[in-house]
Motif scaffolding. Structure first.
Motif, PDB file in Angstrom:
ATOM      1  N   LEU A  13       0.832  -1.208   0.000  1.00 45.79           N
ATOM      2  CA  LEU A  13       0.000   0.000   0.000  1.00 45.79           C
ATOM      3  C   LEU A  13       0.868   1.260   0.000  1.00 45.79           C
ATOM      4  N   LYS A  16       1.932   2.051  -3.345  1.00 45.22           N
ATOM      5  CA  LYS A  16       0.817   2.576  -4.128  1.00 45.22           C
ATOM      6  C   LYS A  16       0.574   4.053  -3.827  1.00 45.22           C
ATOM      7  N   TYR A  17       0.708   4.438  -2.537  1.00 43.39           N
ATOM      8  CA  TYR A  17       0.527   5.853  -2.191  1.00 43.39           C
ATOM      9  C   TYR A  17       1.559   6.687  -2.943  1.00 43.39           C
ATOM     10  N   SER A 104     -12.498  -5.574 -17.013  1.00 42.01           N
ATOM     11  CA  SER A 104     -11.738  -4.327 -16.875  1.00 42.01           C
ATOM     12  C   SER A 104     -11.341  -3.789 -18.243  1.00 42.01           C
ATOM     13  N   SER A 108      -6.507   0.063 -18.335  1.00 44.06           N
ATOM     14  CA  SER A 108      -6.240  -0.063 -16.898  1.00 44.06           C
ATOM     15  C   SER A 108      -5.295  -1.227 -16.630  1.00 44.06           C
ATOM     16  N   HIS A 175      -6.789   6.174 -16.961  1.00 43.50           N
ATOM     17  CA  HIS A 175      -6.838   5.295 -15.792  1.00 43.50           C
ATOM     18  C   HIS A 175      -6.190   5.957 -14.578  1.00 43.50           C
ATOM     19  N   SER A 179      -7.554   6.668 -10.640  1.00 44.86           N
ATOM     20  CA  SER A 179      -6.918   5.601  -9.864  1.00 44.86           C
ATOM     21  C   SER A 179      -6.184   6.169  -8.649  1.00 44.86           C
ATOM     22  N   ALA A 180      -5.542   7.334  -8.833  1.00 47.05           N
ATOM     23  CA  ALA A 180      -4.785   7.954  -7.735  1.00 47.05           C
ATOM     24  C   ALA A 180      -5.721   8.285  -6.575  1.00 47.05           C
ATOM     25  N   GLN A 182      -8.571   6.803  -5.803  1.00 41.94           N
ATOM     26  CA  GLN A 182      -8.960   5.537  -5.176  1.00 41.94           C
ATOM     27  C   GLN A 182      -7.848   5.061  -4.232  1.00 41.94           C
ATOM     28  N   THR A 183      -6.590   5.206  -4.678  1.00 41.47           N
ATOM     29  CA  THR A 183      -5.452   4.774  -3.863  1.00 41.47           C
ATOM     30  C   THR A 183      -5.384   5.539  -2.545  1.00 41.47           C
ATOM     31  N   PHE A 184      -5.717   6.835  -2.591  1.00 40.95           N
ATOM     32  CA  PHE A 184      -5.700   7.611  -1.352  1.00 40.95           C
ATOM     33  C   PHE A 184      -6.957   7.396  -0.519  1.00 40.95           C
ATOM     34  N   GLY A 185      -7.816   6.519  -0.990  1.00 32.06           N
ATOM     35  CA  GLY A 185      -9.017   6.197  -0.221  1.00 32.06           C
ATOM     36  C   GLY A 185     -10.147   7.176  -0.451  1.00 32.06           C
ATOM     37  N   LEU A 186     -10.010   8.010  -1.480  1.00 35.72           N
ATOM     38  CA  LEU A 186     -11.065   8.985  -1.763  1.00 35.72           C
ATOM     39  C   LEU A 186     -12.072   8.375  -2.734  1.00 35.72           C
ATOM     40  N   ASN A 187     -12.975   7.602  -2.196  1.00 28.67           N
ATOM     41  CA  ASN A 187     -14.030   6.991  -2.991  1.00 28.67           C
ATOM     42  C   ASN A 187     -15.336   7.248  -2.261  1.00 28.67           C
ATOM     43  N   LYS A 189     -19.657   7.983  -2.942  1.00 32.55           N
ATOM     44  CA  LYS A 189     -20.702   7.898  -3.967  1.00 32.55           C
ATOM     45  C   LYS A 189     -21.124   9.268  -4.492  1.00 32.55           C
TER      46      LYS A 189
END
Lengths: 223, 252
Positions: A13, A16-17, A104, A108, A175, A179-180, A182-187, A189
């Motif tokens: 992880l 990934k960050y 997918s 990506s 992508h 994707s960046a 999502q990696t930082f947890g910013l998801n 709705k």
């Protein structure tokens, strides 16, 4: 529950960050780059363009940022290499049949390939413009950056290389941008659809703007 | 379509053990009913193999009603076959056409070594789970709902994460053989509830550490896991784990 405290940066992880962070940093750089390039559209024989390019080449803050930029690229590439090698090892026996398209997008799954193409393009790009500028600064000569664009972009082969490089950039960004986050947890709705739409239009617009420059130069529209 | 009129060609991965090389072996099957499940077709094939004194094909299965997470086949290049939201046992032969050739392979990942044929060893999931996929204290018997108010959205999200059956389709599907969706579901399930928050920091750190140790790949956000997950576990869980891990490492 005891804490085994794994190494943050070398964890999967953590890597990934770093990929996401350097990726977003490079995304911001592209905005700066495209704004400077856009100065050619003043169509004033490069007076405005050369002024801005001169500022970028001589200002101390820009020089420091340039080191940061190269560091960002190197980190992004090195982490990508390490992650790709590790990911390949995670599946030593490949599938005989794999219907990846069902779940997918091809781009990506092809960030490594697209990134490699971009890196190859970057070498050509730096050799075309960055190296001559540095040589001129080193020799203490006056360098007309605008004039140096013309011979490069009058070559149809180089034009093709640039356009192909930009196609790679387009799909890499399509992508990479969302994707960046999502990696930082910013998801979320509520916000993720906006981030995805913004990323899509950012990728399309920035690539079209970049592509317009060598094309207009090639067509002789910029004097 | 009436009973027993499908003729199929199966190409099935046969492998004696993790140490030996495997290969795809072709088996023609006849008289298959479209109402059979995919595993019932395997039962028939195995009966035929046994009657011919051949070794039956080993495959994992247990409840055969889509909730235990045991069955694990990659069918024509897709985990749990061509349909979404179901496990292999819930796949029926009517999803195929008479005369089809179907390729069946095991989950493929370094962390899921083949035991035999289509059965893989998923104890790596157990070891990740043992690093923190639980609450250490006894939370007692069910209490009055008003004693411990939990927002409905959190309760629902936790419940949806808890629906993960640990089948490993996410790993099988991921181009990197990453276990992020599984681990994220197990982390999320507790992180969203007050009882789970106490150990949240250690939980996410330890489970991620074990995940890396097991040799799973990393996440490149292709989203394939979410599509193939039979339980509909979403990418929001991976984002939540990314967030939890970042916060946990900032704290200490």
């Amino acid at each position: 529950m005891s804490n085994t405290s794994p190494n943050f940066i070398t964890s999967s992880l953590g890597k990934k960050y770093l990929m996401g962070f350097t990726g977003l940093f490079l995304i911001v750089f592209l905005v700066v780059h495209v704004c400077i390039n856009a100065c050619i559209y003043f169509n004033d024989s490069g007076v405005t363009y050369n002024m801005v390019a001169g500022f970028m080449a001589n200002n101390i803050i820009m020089r420091i940022l340039e080191v940061g930029l190269f560091l960002g690229i190197v980190l992004h590439v090195v982490q990508a290499l390490i992650l790709t090698l590790q990911n390949n090892k995670a599946r030593p026996q490949k599938y005989a049949v794999q219907n990846s398209a069902a779940s997918s997008t091809w781009y990506s799954r092809s960030m490594g390939l697209l990134g490699t193409l971009l890196l190859m393009f970057l070498v050509v790009h730096l050799a075309n413009f960055w190296v001559p500028t540095k040589v001129a600064v080193f020799n203490g000569e006056e360098h007309n950056t605008f004039e140096s664009l013309k011979p490069v972009f009058s070559n149809p082969l180089i034009l093709t290389v640039y356009l192909l490089g930009l196609v790679s950039l387009l799909y890499h960004l399509l992508h990479g941008f969302q994707s960046a986050f999502q990696t930082f947890g910013l998801n979320h709705k509520k916000y993720t659809p906006f981030i995805k739409a913004f990323g899509f239009w950012y990728s399309v617009i920035i690539v079209l703007l970049f592509a317009s420059m060598p094309v207009t130069m090639f067509l002789g529209l910029i004097k | 379509m009436s009973h027993g009129n499908m003729n199929l060609t199966l190409k099935i991965w046969r492998q004696n053990s993790a140490k030996e090389q495997g290969q795809l072996v072709t088996y023609p099957v006849t008289g298959i009913s479209p109402d059979m499940s995919f595993l019932e077709m395997f039962d028939i094939l195995n009966e035929q193999l046994v009657s011919k004194n051949e070794s039956p094909i080993v495959f994992d299965h247990d409840c055969r009603e889509g909730i235990c997470g045991m069955c694990s086949m990659v069918i024509n290049g897709r985990a749990h076959g061509p349909k979404t939201g179901i496990t292999t046992c819930q796949l029926h032969m009517r999803s195929f056409k008479d005369g089809d050739t179907i390729v069946v392979e095991p989950w493929r990942a370094q962390a899921f070594p083949v035991i035999k044929d289509l059965a893989v060893d998923r104890s790596s999931f157990e070891r990740i789970q043992a690093k923190g996929g639980f609450i250490s204290v006894n939370t007692g018997t069910a209490q009055d709902a008003n004693c411990l108010p939990i927002p409905k959205n959190d309760a629902d999200a936790s419940f949806n994460a808890a629906a993960c059956i640990g089948c490993g389709a996410c790993v099988a599907t991921c181009k990197n053989a990453s276990a992020m969706l599984f681990v994220a579901a197990k982390v999320s399930q507790f992180a969203l509830l007050p009882q789970g928050k106490i150990e949240a920091t250690a939980r996410v750190k330890n489970m991620v550490a074990q995940m890396d140790l097991e040799g799973f790949g990393s996440c490149t956000n292709t989203g394939a896991c979410e599509v193939e997950c039979p339980q509909g576990i979403t990418l929001e869980n991976i984002a939540r784990m990314n967030r939890e891990y970042l916060v946990a490492n900032c704290k200490d």
